[in-house]
Design an enzyme around this catalytic site. Structure first.
Site, PDB file in Angstrom:
ATOM      1  N   SER A  45       0.799  -1.221   0.000  1.00  0.00           N
ATOM      2  CA  SER A  45       0.000   0.000   0.000  1.00  0.00           C
ATOM      3  C   SER A  45       0.835   1.276   0.000  1.00  0.00           C
ATOM      4  CB  SER A  45      -0.968  -0.003   1.177  1.00  0.00           C
ATOM      5  OG  SER A  45      -0.299  -0.276   2.382  1.00  0.00           O
TER       6      SER A  45
ATOM      7  N   HIS B 126      -5.630  -3.768  -1.713  1.00  0.00           N
ATOM      8  CA  HIS B 126      -5.487  -2.819  -2.822  1.00  0.00           C
ATOM      9  C   HIS B 126      -5.569  -3.503  -4.184  1.00  0.00           C
ATOM     10  CE1 HIS B 126      -4.663   0.984  -0.804  1.00  0.00           C
ATOM     11  NE2 HIS B 126      -4.007   0.281   0.109  1.00  0.00           N
TER      12      HIS B 126
ATOM     13  N   LYS C   2     -12.164  -0.313  -0.087  1.00  0.00           N
ATOM     14  CA  LYS C   2     -11.366   0.428  -1.064  1.00  0.00           C
ATOM     15  C   LYS C   2     -12.081   0.430  -2.413  1.00  0.00           C
ATOM     16  CE  LYS C   2      -7.263   0.219   1.685  1.00  0.00           C
ATOM     17  NZ  LYS C   2      -6.389  -0.704   2.377  1.00  0.00           N
TER      18      LYS C   2
HETATM   19  C1  LIG Z   1      -6.319  -0.851   3.814  1.00  0.00           C
HETATM   20  C2  LIG Z   1      -5.746  -2.154   4.130  1.00  0.00           C
HETATM   21  C3  LIG Z   1      -6.313  -2.969   5.112  1.00  0.00           C
HETATM   22  C4  LIG Z   1      -7.446  -2.505   5.969  1.00  0.00           C
HETATM   23  O1  LIG Z   1      -8.663  -2.517   5.300  1.00  0.00           O
HETATM   24  P1  LIG Z   1      -9.904  -1.750   5.957  1.00  0.00           P
HETATM   25  O2  LIG Z   1     -11.068  -2.346   5.284  1.00  0.00           O
HETATM   26  O3  LIG Z   1      -9.709  -0.304   5.693  1.00  0.00           O
HETATM   27  O4  LIG Z   1      -9.865  -2.060   7.422  1.00  0.00           O
HETATM   28  C5  LIG Z   1      -5.776  -4.223   5.298  1.00  0.00           C
HETATM   29  N1  LIG Z   1      -4.720  -4.647   4.587  1.00  0.00           N
HETATM   30  C6  LIG Z   1      -4.140  -3.884   3.647  1.00  0.00           C
HETATM   31  C7  LIG Z   1      -2.984  -4.413   2.860  1.00  0.00           C
HETATM   32  C8  LIG Z   1      -4.626  -2.606   3.392  1.00  0.00           C
HETATM   33  O5  LIG Z   1      -4.051  -1.845   2.474  1.00  0.00           O
END
Ligand SMILES: *Cc1c(COP(=O)(O)O)cnc(C)c1O
Length: 407
Positions: free
Chosen positions: A182, A210, A242
């Site tokens: 990320s 992502h 996301k």
């Molecule tokens: C954003 C993210 C999360 C968390 O996801 P949420 O639904 O916002 O809690 C978990 N793992 C990775 C790799 C992320 O980028």
């Protein structure tokens, strides 16, 4: 109370003196390619709403309708009150989307990692984790009694060393990686990880936060991107917060995994499920992603990604190793990265400064994320602002310095 207050004061002093203190910006309306933030209309390069589904009319309508039909809340944890029919329908759909036997939804991607790691790892196991894995994986591992090993980022030789050292020493071995990282936007080589895991008898987990809705056929994620058969990979974690545009996380894998998580996963047992509006909105979003409309949105996302990254590179910015819509602009110095982000905002671009501990010291950056909603005009305007502000903040050279032609 006094000691606590002194501690808090010290913490804030450290943040301020190192130049990384920030206050939260206030969004004053829906988020799209542009957004109204702190009273200013800006080009939005800070959202993970990759496909624009957070504001898609069919997604919003599904939320409204479910709230009317089922109410605003879920009442209790699913193991006590039971599970809404629309929740089961969504999980069936997610399993189909991922090509797995089953899926289970959690409150967030963050809790999905806790849920799956906590359900499968026990004392005597080994978990092997990429050094740049997301905080929710790191925390999920910390909550278990498994032994940990960390391998260098995307370094398959190092992973193999860890696996071969572990031979015969553990009850079971699990490898876990982000699909798309990320902070750098690079992709884990899950094809190679799957081979190594098969060779050493390890199980595999990819966190596709992502990658869901971004990579692979119809946005099915990293395993699909590498054309691995779904039997070649054990467990996928995804977020619904996301590209899916709403809120939540899920774990996709075997039916047995689902059943064990229903009995063991602490976020499942001790925290209330999503409200119906969230479930229905996610369901509608998955339908869109799987449709022709979704395919067109994903195409547009990638066109925008290439256009914007090429633009940044040709201006002389260091975009690191990104292969996805996440494009970091590496600045290095922490305070300079924060100032760069601040000046970008004053000039009409929202792109967040990211510093230690989210990224290593000396690797501070401004992270950009384009979405399918940006128009070419949005992106060109953003590039113009990056150029002007980048020179002002010393992130790229002034033209007379950059040019090798004598004056
Ligand atoms: C954003 C993210 C999360 C968390 O996801 P949420 O639904 O916002 O809690 C978990 N793992 C990775 C790799 C992320 O980028």
């Amino acid at each position: 109370m006094k000691l606590l207050d002194r501690y808090l004061t010290d913490q804030l002093d450290v943040l301020r003196t190192t130049g990384v203190y920030r206050r939260l910006r206030v969004l004053q309306g829906p988020q799209g390619g542009r957004a109204r933030v702190d009273g200013r209309d800006v080009i939005n390069l800070s959202s993970n709403n990759y496909l624009g589904l957070a504001t898609h009319p069919r997604v919003v309508a599904a939320a409204e309708q479910a709230a009317r039909l089922y109410g605003a809340g879920s009442g209790a944890v699913r193991s006590i009150i039971g599970t809404f029919d629309i929740q089961e329908q969504l999980e069936y759909k997610l399993a189909k989307f991922k090509g797995t036997e089953a899926a289970l939804v959690f409150q967030s991607g963050f809790t999905a990692n806790q849920a799956v790691l906590g359900s499968i790892l026990v004392e005597g196991d080994l978990i092997v984790s990429d050094v740049l894995n997301h905080a929710s994986i790191i925390d999920g591992i910390r909550l278990t009694k498994a032994t940990r090993a960390v391998y260098a980022h995307n370094d398959m030789d190092d992973l193999e060393r860890a696996l071969s050292r572990a031979k015969g020493k553990y009850r079971k071995v699990v490898v876990v990686t982000d699909g798309v990282f990320s902070m750098d936007g690079d992709i884990a080589p899950v094809d190679r990880i799957a081979e190594l895991a098969a060779e050493y008898g390890a199980a595999t987990i990819v966190d596709d936060a992502h990658a869901t809705g971004v990579l692979g056929v119809n946005g099915r994620g990293t395993v699909s991107h590498f054309k691995l058969p779904s039997e070649g990979w054990d467990i996928t974690v995804g977020t619904l917060s996301k590209a899916v545009g709403v809120m939540g996380g899920f774990v996709a894998g075997s039916q047995k995994l689902r059943e064990v998580m229903e009995h063991r996963a602490r976020p499942f047992l001790f925290s209330t499920a999503h409200p119906p509006a969230v479930t229905a909105a996610v369901d509608a979003a998955i339908d869109i992603i799987s449709s022709r409309e979704g395919a067109a949105l994903i195409d547009r996302l990638w066109e925008n990604t290439h256009y914007f990254r090429r633009g940044l590179q040709s201006l002389g910015f260091d975009t690191g190793v990104s292969e996805t819509p996440i494009t970091p602009v590496i600045v290095g110095d922490e305070a300079r990265a924060m100032r760069f982000s601040e000046e970008l905002f004053e000039n009409g671009v929202l792109a967040t400064g990211i510093t230690y501990p989210t990224v290593p010291r000396g690797k501070a950056r401004v992270r950009t994320i384009v979405t399918a909603e940006h128009t070419e005009q949005d992106l060109q305007e953003a590039l113009d602002i990056f150029q002007r502000v980048g020179r002002m903040c010393g992130v790229i050279l002034e033209p007379e310095l950059a040019s090798s032609v004598p004056a």
